[in-house]
Motif scaffolding. Structure first.
Motif, mmCIF file in Angstrom:
data_model
loop_
_atom_site.group_PDB
_atom_site.id
_atom_site.type_symbol
_atom_site.label_atom_id
_atom_site.label_comp_id
_atom_site.label_asym_id
_atom_site.label_seq_id
_atom_site.Cartn_x
_atom_site.Cartn_y
_atom_site.Cartn_z
ATOM 1 N N LYS A 77 96.887 64.315 40.888
ATOM 2 C CA LYS A 77 98.015 65.251 40.979
ATOM 3 C C LYS A 77 99.313 64.576 40.542
ATOM 4 O O LYS A 77 100.123 65.159 39.786
ATOM 5 N N LEU A 78 99.521 63.336 40.979
ATOM 6 C CA LEU A 78 100.730 62.594 40.622
ATOM 7 C C LEU A 78 100.772 62.295 39.123
ATOM 8 O O LEU A 78 101.841 62.331 38.500
ATOM 9 N N SER A 79 99.622 62.011 38.564
ATOM 10 C CA SER A 79 99.541 61.744 37.125
ATOM 11 C C SER A 79 99.987 62.953 36.313
ATOM 12 O O SER A 79 100.731 62.830 35.329
ATOM 13 N N ARG A 80 99.538 64.133 36.742
ATOM 14 C CA ARG A 80 99.933 65.364 36.037
ATOM 15 C C ARG A 80 101.425 65.628 36.207
ATOM 16 O O ARG A 80 102.121 65.978 35.246
ATOM 17 N N ALA A 81 101.925 65.433 37.447
ATOM 18 C CA ALA A 81 103.331 65.719 37.720
ATOM 19 C C ALA A 81 104.253 64.792 36.931
ATOM 20 O O ALA A 81 105.303 65.226 36.428
ATOM 21 N N LYS A 82 103.864 63.533 36.783
ATOM 22 C CA LYS A 82 104.710 62.554 36.103
ATOM 23 C C LYS A 82 104.308 62.334 34.640
ATOM 24 O O LYS A 82 104.868 61.483 33.953
#
Length: 280
Positions: A77-82
């Motif tokens: 999720k963090l990878s997609r957000a950033k």
């Protein structure tokens, strides 16, 4: 000039799996250099947040080997957000195994490290056992987990090596008729000493056959004579009877696996009894 790949490794263990996988893959791209930043023992979202702050500014790719499903989903999720490229090396494999076995994984971090630790402990046990074969280095007898005592041809060496394969540092001490035992044997925990005895008829056959293989002639006073065999066994049994805390095993007709299992079972039972007594 070689192009550079800046790579972050995130692991709840040592990160060796991801690092080794990345290096293997990079062998197929000879025009690139790879630079690692490895984060080990990552177990919380707070740690992951801090890592991604750096990844967002100075790295091209994040590889992660995390067994906990919630943390893997958090990283994705963090990878997609950033908008950071990342690759989950362990999750798809765990999912596939879970589907095949119709069971959930333990989701317990660090098991591979424990397995590696067990491997190196076993290697240490084997090395220790080889170095202490046939009564050598009696001064470090106190470091042994198991001490085997017996006359010649009672399977001391093969049994000690077999036990070492299971991680037990094992010393074997020969009983030589008329010779004293090393003084160090009285200075250690007597409950880890195991006396090995054998039926006279079997020992006679073993020794006689050994002489024949060596091309030596059997004579009346040789160590392969029945009279000598009985004398040594009776002498050894007298020593065993004087040491009440030693466990005595008759190796006649028993495979190494069977003897080793009996010894390990006895040690495990003693360990459980000690634990019970300490905890009421």
């Amino acid at each position: 000039m070689a192009k550079r790949l800046k790579l972050i490794i995130i692991s709840d263990g040592t990160g060796e799996t991801a690092t080794g996988t990345a290096r293997a893959a990079m062998k197929q791209f000879q025009d690139y250099d790879i630079y690692f930043t490895r984060y080990k023992d990552v177990r919380t979202t707070k740690q992951i947040d801090a890592i991604f702050e750096e990844a967002a500014t100075s790295h091209d790719l994040v590889l992660y080997t995390i067994v906990t499903k919630e943390l893997r989903e958090y990283i994705a999720k963090l990878s997609r957000a950033k908008r950071i490229r990342s690759l989950d090396l362990l999750g798809p494999l765990l999912t596939s195994f879970s589907n095949i076995f119709d069971a959930e994984p333990q989701n317990e971090p660090g098991l591979l490290r424990e397995m590696n630790s067990e491997y190196f402990e076993r290697v240490d046990a084997i090395e220790f056992t080889i170095n202490h074969d046939d009564g050598k280095k009696a001064e470090s007898l106190h470091l042994a987990d198991i001490v085997l005592v017996g006359i010649s041809r009672t399977s001391k060496t093969p049994l000690s090596l077999y036990l070492s394969l299971h991680g037990f540092k094992t010393v074997n001490i020969p009983l030589i008729y008329g010779s004293p035992l090393p003084k160090e044997i009285k200075q250690i925990d007597q409950r880890k000493i195991f006396g090995l005895t054998i039926d006279p008829e079997l020992l006679y056959d073993i020794r006689k056959n050994r002489l024949q293989r060596l091309g030596l002639t059997q004579n009346k006073g040789s160590y392969a004579s029945m009279k000598e065999v009985i004398k040594e066994i009776e002498w050894a049994n007298k020593i065993f009877s004087e040491n009440k805390k030693w466990s005595i095993f008759n190796v006649t007709g028993k495979a190494l696996e069977e003897m080793a299992t009996e010894i390990m079972h006895l040690l495990e039972m003693r360990k459980k009894n000690v634990f019970k007594s300490r905890n009421g």
